[in-house]
Design an enzyme around this catalytic site. Sequence first.
Site, short mmCIF file in Angstrom:
data_model
loop_
_atom_site.label_atom_id
_atom_site.label_comp_id
_atom_site.label_asym_id
_atom_site.label_seq_id
_atom_site.Cartn_x
_atom_site.Cartn_y
_atom_site.Cartn_z
CB SER A 189 -0.86 0.02 1.27
OG SER A 189 -1.49 1.28 1.42
CE1 TYR A 202 -4.23 -2.34 5.28
CE2 TYR A 202 -3.37 -0.14 4.87
CZ TYR A 202 -3.90 -1.32 4.40
OH TYR A 202 -4.09 -1.49 3.04
P1 NAD Z 1 -11.49 -6.06 0.01
O1 NAD Z 1 -12.18 -5.94 1.30
O2 NAD Z 1 -12.31 -6.22 -1.20
O3 NAD Z 1 -10.45 -7.26 0.05
C1 NAD Z 1 -9.80 -7.68 1.22
C2 NAD Z 1 -10.06 -9.17 1.36
O4 NAD Z 1 -9.25 -9.69 2.41
C3 NAD Z 1 -11.49 -9.51 1.75
O5 NAD Z 1 -12.32 -9.67 0.62
C4 NAD Z 1 -11.32 -10.82 2.51
O6 NAD Z 1 -11.67 -11.91 1.69
C5 NAD Z 1 -9.83 -10.90 2.79
N1 NAD Z 1 -9.59 -11.17 4.22
C6 NAD Z 1 -9.55 -10.27 5.23
N2 NAD Z 1 -9.32 -10.92 6.41
C7 NAD Z 1 -9.20 -12.24 6.09
C8 NAD Z 1 -8.96 -13.41 6.86
N3 NAD Z 1 -8.74 -13.35 8.19
N4 NAD Z 1 -8.95 -14.61 6.21
C9 NAD Z 1 -9.15 -14.68 4.87
N5 NAD Z 1 -9.38 -13.60 4.11
C10 NAD Z 1 -9.39 -12.40 4.71
O7 NAD Z 1 -10.56 -4.78 -0.11
P2 NAD Z 1 -9.31 -4.41 -1.07
O8 NAD Z 1 -9.12 -2.99 -0.86
O9 NAD Z 1 -9.51 -4.95 -2.42
O10 NAD Z 1 -8.10 -5.15 -0.35
C11 NAD Z 1 -7.18 -5.95 -1.04
C12 NAD Z 1 -5.77 -5.57 -0.63
O11 NAD Z 1 -5.50 -4.26 -1.10
C13 NAD Z 1 -5.53 -5.54 0.87
O12 NAD Z 1 -4.28 -6.14 1.16
C14 NAD Z 1 -5.47 -4.06 1.18
O13 NAD Z 1 -4.68 -3.80 2.32
C15 NAD Z 1 -4.84 -3.56 -0.08
N6 NAD Z 1 -4.98 -2.11 -0.33
C16 NAD Z 1 -6.20 -1.56 -0.52
C17 NAD Z 1 -6.30 -0.20 -0.74
C18 NAD Z 1 -7.63 0.47 -0.96
O14 NAD Z 1 -7.68 1.69 -0.98
N7 NAD Z 1 -8.71 -0.26 -1.14
C19 NAD Z 1 -5.15 0.59 -0.75
C20 NAD Z 1 -3.92 0.00 -0.56
C21 NAD Z 1 -3.84 -1.36 -0.34
#
Ligand code: NAD
Length: 297
Positions: A189, A202
């Site tokens: 991130s 985080y």
């Molecule tokens: P999202 O909520 O769609 O995806 C995150 C997924 O993590 C969930 O769908 C869930 O299935 C999984 N998860 C969480 N806890 C879990 C557990 N204990 N066991 C199994 N699965 C688990 O959101 P996203 O934003 O697409 O997140 C995907 C990645 O992107 C993450 O690593 C997040 O930190 C990273 N990210 C997101 C952003 C943003 O702005 N959305 C920015 C930077 C990084």
Amino acid sequence: MTTPTNKTLDLNEYPKPPFEEQSQDVPGLASKMVPVPDHGETSYRGTGRLTGRKALITGGDSGIGRAVAIAYAREGADVAINYLPAEESDAAEVIKLIQAEGRKAIAIPGDIRSEEFCQKLVKDAVEQLGGLDILVNNAGRQQFNESIRTLSTEDFDATFKTNVYAMFWITKAAVDYLPRGASIINTSSVQAFKPSEILLDYAQTKACIVAFTKSLAQQLGEEGIRVNAVAPGPFWTPLQTSGGQPQEKIKQFGASAPLGRPGQPAEIAPLYVTLASTESSYTSGQVWCTDGGTGTL
Ligand code: NAD
Ligand code: MG
């Protein structure tokens, strides 16, 4: 004479703030977001860049992971997704979309905070896919907390278990199956580089992911296995609306990016395709950032 415009080049066609308040319990569902994110369901077009590949994607039910799952299937890969049991309805939509491409779609729900489950996840994925050559460690936990005084050990531990330990456990279990030419991609991130005040736990985990990626890339280079990370800026996903940010920030989510809006998951999936593809055979130990113009990296 007016200048002709090409609708597909219009950066403003995606939703912009202000957004509605829309709190969900964690884990949130993509289907309940307003507006529903664009994961490329109707737009992503593959060109055979991952034909015959076998991918495991954690957090593949929604958000960035779902967009990657759709893109990989349309590029010709068989795909296994992991997610939490509470996300079954989101996952079922992804499974249908992968199957619609004529690719194998494997659903493996379960909580990756358990090492035992992580080992089983990899074993089941390898057995059902008939091998593994792309691993995307993408699942993540983000719960904002205003102060170190209120951040509990339980919260800190849950964030590290999900974002750091699980990546270690899953990769450790997978590495002996990965052939030369395989690719590991970890979702970090911009928080690794510009941590927010309210994301103390985080942001640290996302910095860990960068160090893990760069170290492991050196270990696995001679085996012909590449390891890279993607560092997203603000993306419109349920992670953010289910406690990732306070609701006041959700209303203005993405406003401070030069493009004036959050990214949609469909807009970052191409990076994961390129990193997985053997076209990128000299790219390892890198962190690729997509942040809507801020220029974090
Ligand atoms: P999202 O909520 O769609 O995806 C995150 C997924 O993590 C969930 O769908 C869930 O299935 C999984 N998860 C969480 N806890 C879990 C557990 N204990 N066991 C199994 N699965 C688990 O959101 P996203 O934003 O697409 O997140 C995907 C990645 O992107 C993450 O690593 C997040 O930190 C990273 N990210 C997101 C952003 C943003 O702005 N959305 C920015 C930077 C990084
Ligand atoms: Mg989800």
